[in-house]
Design an enzyme around this catalytic site. Structure first.
Site, mmCIF file in Angstrom:
data_model
loop_
_atom_site.group_PDB
_atom_site.id
_atom_site.type_symbol
_atom_site.label_atom_id
_atom_site.label_comp_id
_atom_site.label_asym_id
_atom_site.label_seq_id
_atom_site.Cartn_x
_atom_site.Cartn_y
_atom_site.Cartn_z
ATOM 1 N N SER A 18 0.809 -1.215 0.000
ATOM 2 C CA SER A 18 0.000 0.000 0.000
ATOM 3 C C SER A 18 0.846 1.272 0.000
ATOM 4 C CB SER A 18 -0.927 0.018 1.217
ATOM 5 O OG SER A 18 -1.659 1.226 1.249
ATOM 6 N N LYS A 72 -14.390 -4.812 3.066
ATOM 7 C CA LYS A 72 -15.191 -3.599 2.900
ATOM 8 C C LYS A 72 -16.678 -3.815 3.152
ATOM 9 C CE LYS A 72 -12.039 -1.402 -0.380
ATOM 10 N NZ LYS A 72 -11.894 -0.733 -1.690
ATOM 11 N N ASN A 93 -15.083 1.878 3.025
ATOM 12 C CA ASN A 93 -13.619 1.816 2.955
ATOM 13 C C ASN A 93 -12.949 2.804 3.896
ATOM 14 O OD1 ASN A 93 -14.088 4.245 1.412
ATOM 15 N ND2 ASN A 93 -12.045 3.986 0.536
ATOM 16 N N ASP A 108 -14.059 5.376 -1.860
ATOM 17 C CA ASP A 108 -13.857 4.760 -3.177
ATOM 18 C C ASP A 108 -14.804 5.424 -4.179
ATOM 19 O OD1 ASP A 108 -11.875 2.862 -2.596
ATOM 20 O OD2 ASP A 108 -13.352 1.346 -2.014
ATOM 21 N N GLY A 243 -5.174 2.901 -11.957
ATOM 22 C CA GLY A 243 -5.755 3.080 -10.637
ATOM 23 C C GLY A 243 -5.174 4.231 -9.853
#
Length: 284
Positions: A18, A72, A93, A108, A243
């Site tokens: 991450s 989630k 999220n 999100d 992304g």
């Protein structure tokens, strides 16, 4: 007294890749704040495990946490409140700690809406194929419905999950597709909302033969930034969206919820880019 120290984090698995810690911590530093962003990597957590973790978040001084795959949807049952948008989506999220209460949000959705809007404005209108009806897929589906997609075709390996999402969308032309090919046939756009293509996976969620230059292609995965699907689509001349913007926008919206402060978007973007550059130069 104004708060200037924040403990935040991320719950999910796998999350060692991450870029969120760098984004949040560097944004805070640029504002003269101190933020520690803790990765809480937990595989195969059951309902009791999640309840215990969230109780710890409530008690240990966290300002809030982010939640990613595969939790989630599962965390929703253990929250004290959920925003109307997140409740409609059925996935969270971002969790903000408000005193002893845990409040669920979905950044999100807000992050993807800003990321996809320019691409939708620049490409022909038509059906959009959405692959994946899990946590991020649900958020993306609601965004596409809100932005007025002509038709939303949802495919998931769990057919019932895709059908359930299509049925709950506030859109007259949301359908579940029985195959990837059926979802993609004649589509103007394609979004991957599955982990397929996320390292160590090198698979494509959509066969290469179904990609073509008349269909834009977006991926929610950012590890790697250029997934096998995006590389294949780009090679065919299709407009593509990585992304990156979803990750940065979603993080910025979460930071604002955690701190009550608008983050420096450019700082978060630079932090994300530096993490990506370091990761891939090291693996080259």
């Amino acid at each position: 007294m104004t708060r200037n120290r924040f403990l935040t984090g991320l719950v999910g698995y796998p999350i060692a890749h991450s870029a969120a810690p760098a984004m949040h911590e560097q944004a805070a530093a640029a504002l003269g704040l101190h933020c520690h962003y803790q990765l809480i990597e937990v595989p195969a957590a059951g309902r009791d495990d999640l309840r215990a973790m969230l109780d710890g978040i409530r008690r240990l001084g966290f300002a809030g946490i982010n939640v990613t795959f595969p939790y989630k949807e599962a965390v929703v049952d253990w929250l004290d409140d959920v925003t109307a948008d997140a409740s409609a989506i059925g996935a969270v999220n971002t969790i903000v700690v408000d005193g002893t209460r845990l409040i669920g949000h979905n950044t999100d959705a807000t992050g993807f809406a800003r990321a996809i809007a320019p691409l939708l404005a620049a490409t022909p209108r038509g059906p959009i194929a959405l692959i994946g009806a899990g946590g991020v897929g649900k958020a993306i589906a609601f965004v596409l419905a809100g932005l007025g997609a002509a038709e939303i075709r949802i495919f998931d390996s769990d057919v019932a999950r895709a059908a359930k999402l299509a049925a709950r969308l506030p859109h007259p032309h949301a359908v579940h597709a029985t195959s990837v090919a059926a979802a993609v046939d004649g589509a103007a756009g394609l979004v991957n909302a599955t982990p397929v293509g996320m390292l160590p996976s090198r698979d494509l969620p959509v066969p290469d033969a179904l990609l073509h230059p008349a269909m834009w292609v977006a991926d929610a995965v950012y590890t790697p930034l250029w997934t096998p699907m995006l590389l294949a689509a780009k090679a065919k001349g299709a407009p593509v969206l990585t992304g990156r913007d979803l990750a940065i926008n979603a993080a910025a919206d979460a930071f604002a919820l955690f701190t009550g402060t608008t983050p420096p978007h450019a700082v978060m973007g630079n932090a994300f880019d530096a993490v990506m550059a370091a990761r891939y130069s090291a693996s080259a």
